[in-house]
Structure formats: C-alpha cells, structure tokens
Design a protein around this motif. Structure first.
Motif, PDB file in Angstrom:
ATOM      1  N   ASN A 112       5.479   4.906   1.516  1.00 32.07           N
ATOM      2  CA  ASN A 112       5.913   6.184   2.097  1.00 32.07           C
ATOM      3  C   ASN A 112       6.840   5.970   3.291  1.00 32.07           C
ATOM      4  O   ASN A 112       7.825   6.694   3.458  1.00 32.07           O
ATOM      5  N   TYR A 113       6.525   5.000   4.114  1.00 35.39           N
ATOM      6  CA  TYR A 113       7.391   4.696   5.256  1.00 35.39           C
ATOM      7  C   TYR A 113       8.767   4.245   4.780  1.00 35.39           C
ATOM      8  O   TYR A 113       9.792   4.701   5.298  1.00 35.39           O
TER       9      TYR A 113
ATOM     10  N   GLN B 263       0.823  -1.202   0.000  1.00 37.99           N
ATOM     11  CA  GLN B 263       0.000   0.000   0.000  1.00 37.99           C
ATOM     12  C   GLN B 263       0.859   1.254   0.000  1.00 37.99           C
ATOM     13  O   GLN B 263       2.034   1.231   0.364  1.00 37.99           O
ATOM     14  N   GLU B 264       0.232   2.353  -0.392  1.00 41.04           N
ATOM     15  CA  GLU B 264       0.923   3.636  -0.478  1.00 41.04           C
ATOM     16  C   GLU B 264       1.581   4.022   0.846  1.00 41.04           C
ATOM     17  O   GLU B 264       2.714   4.505   0.871  1.00 41.04           O
ATOM     18  N   SER B 265       0.895   3.793   1.956  1.00 41.87           N
ATOM     19  CA  SER B 265       1.460   4.182   3.254  1.00 41.87           C
ATOM     20  C   SER B 265       2.750   3.419   3.546  1.00 41.87           C
ATOM     21  O   SER B 265       3.720   4.001   4.036  1.00 41.87           O
TER      22      SER B 265
ATOM     23  N   LEU C  91       7.230  12.622   9.564  1.00 44.01           N
ATOM     24  CA  LEU C  91       5.924  12.514   8.925  1.00 44.01           C
ATOM     25  C   LEU C  91       4.798  13.165   9.734  1.00 44.01           C
ATOM     26  O   LEU C  91       3.663  13.203   9.277  1.00 44.01           O
TER      27      LEU C  91
ATOM     28  N   HIS D  15       3.008   6.394  -6.478  1.00 44.34           N
ATOM     29  CA  HIS D  15       2.408   5.155  -5.980  1.00 44.34           C
ATOM     30  C   HIS D  15       1.420   4.527  -6.960  1.00 44.34           C
ATOM     31  O   HIS D  15       1.107   3.347  -6.819  1.00 44.34           O
TER      32      HIS D  15
ATOM     33  N   ARG E  42       2.176  11.726  -4.621  1.00 43.11           N
ATOM     34  CA  ARG E  42       0.942  10.988  -4.872  1.00 43.11           C
ATOM     35  C   ARG E  42       1.064  10.106  -6.113  1.00 43.11           C
ATOM     36  O   ARG E  42       0.664   8.949  -6.106  1.00 43.11           O
TER      37      ARG E  42
ATOM     38  N   PHE F  47       3.451  11.967  12.429  1.00 39.70           N
ATOM     39  CA  PHE F  47       2.537  10.902  12.832  1.00 39.70           C
ATOM     40  C   PHE F  47       2.786  10.595  14.297  1.00 39.70           C
ATOM     41  O   PHE F  47       3.861  10.872  14.838  1.00 39.70           O
TER      42      PHE F  47
ATOM     43  N   SER G 157       1.277   5.005  15.826  1.00 37.18           N
ATOM     44  CA  SER G 157       1.014   4.738  14.405  1.00 37.18           C
ATOM     45  C   SER G 157       2.272   4.244  13.708  1.00 37.18           C
ATOM     46  O   SER G 157       2.228   3.296  12.913  1.00 37.18           O
TER      47      SER G 157
ATOM     48  N   ALA H 128       3.113   0.532  12.023  1.00 39.61           N
ATOM     49  CA  ALA H 128       3.611   0.422  10.648  1.00 39.61           C
ATOM     50  C   ALA H 128       4.938  -0.333  10.605  1.00 39.61           C
ATOM     51  O   ALA H 128       5.163  -1.166   9.717  1.00 39.61           O
TER      52      ALA H 128
END
Length: 127
Positions: free
Chosen positions: A7-8, A2-4, A31, A103, A100, A33, A37, A41
């Motif tokens: 990103n991580y 997934q995109e998240s 980030l 991904h 954006r 966050f 969270s 991740a």
C-alpha cells in the motif's frame, strides 16, 4: 512483502504521478497515518531496497520499488474495472474491494481476469 508495504509503494507511485515529488508528510496526509508510522514504514522500505531518500528528504522509488508499485497499481486498476464493468459493483465499493483483493489474489486468477478484460476489449464485449 506485506500488504501495508504494498500500500505504501502504491501510494508513493500515485502521489509521484499526481504531484511530481513525494515526502513523508504527503503519504501521512494521503493515508491519514501518523508521521512516525510513515517514517517507520519508509525506513523498512528503504532497508528492503524499494525506496531511497534524497538530501531534501524526497522519497524516490528504486527500479525494484517502481516495478512492485506499478504491478500493485495495475492489479488495482484491473480489479476495479472487472468489479465495476463486469459485475456491476459501484465505483466506491469496487475501489475499496480492489484495495483488499489486490494483495491476496493469485497470479493465475489475476492473469485470467486480465485476459478476460482484454478479450472484452478486442471483441467489443461480445462473448
């Protein structure tokens, strides 16, 4: 992935390049966050085999994690360059849009953009 997760991984790579080491708190700060969270991740990325954590809780990319992170980062850089240099988009907007697009863009489209930029480099921008 997934995109998240992508990103991580990209963030871990960038923080590693910038600071030499990466901790969960570094990612949370970068980030904006929460630490819980980020911890969740990291657990997912560790289970997927993308990262390991040493005895000091430093986050290390596995070979597979590094390859994925470098591929995402390359996409980001190429897309930023394309948006800025070819389309004339401002740097801030290009960076946000590249984040954006990186991904969801197809491999074929990305490869064509990359080839286009390589041709521009080779022939001095003459097309």
């Amino acid at each position: 992935m997934q995109e998240s997760g992508e990103n991580y991984l990209e963030t871990i790579l960038m923080l590693e390049q910038k600071n030499g080491t990466v901790r969960s708190i570094d990612i949370a700060n970068e980030l904006a966050f929460s630490k819980p969270s980020v911890s969740r991740a990291m657990s997912i990325l560790r289970s997927a085999g993308y990262i390991t954590m040493d005895k000091n809780n430093l986050i290390l990319l596995t070979r597979e994690g590094r390859q994925k992170a470098e591929a995402i980062y390359e996409r980001h850089c190429i897309l930023c360059r394309f948006l800025e240099d070819v389309l004339g988009i401002s740097a801030d907007t290009a960076a946000a849009d590249a984040c954006r697009i990186e991904h969801i863009i197809s491999e074929e489209t990305f490869d064509h953009i990359k080839s286009f930029l390589n041709e521009q480099d080779t022939d001095g921008g003459q097309r």
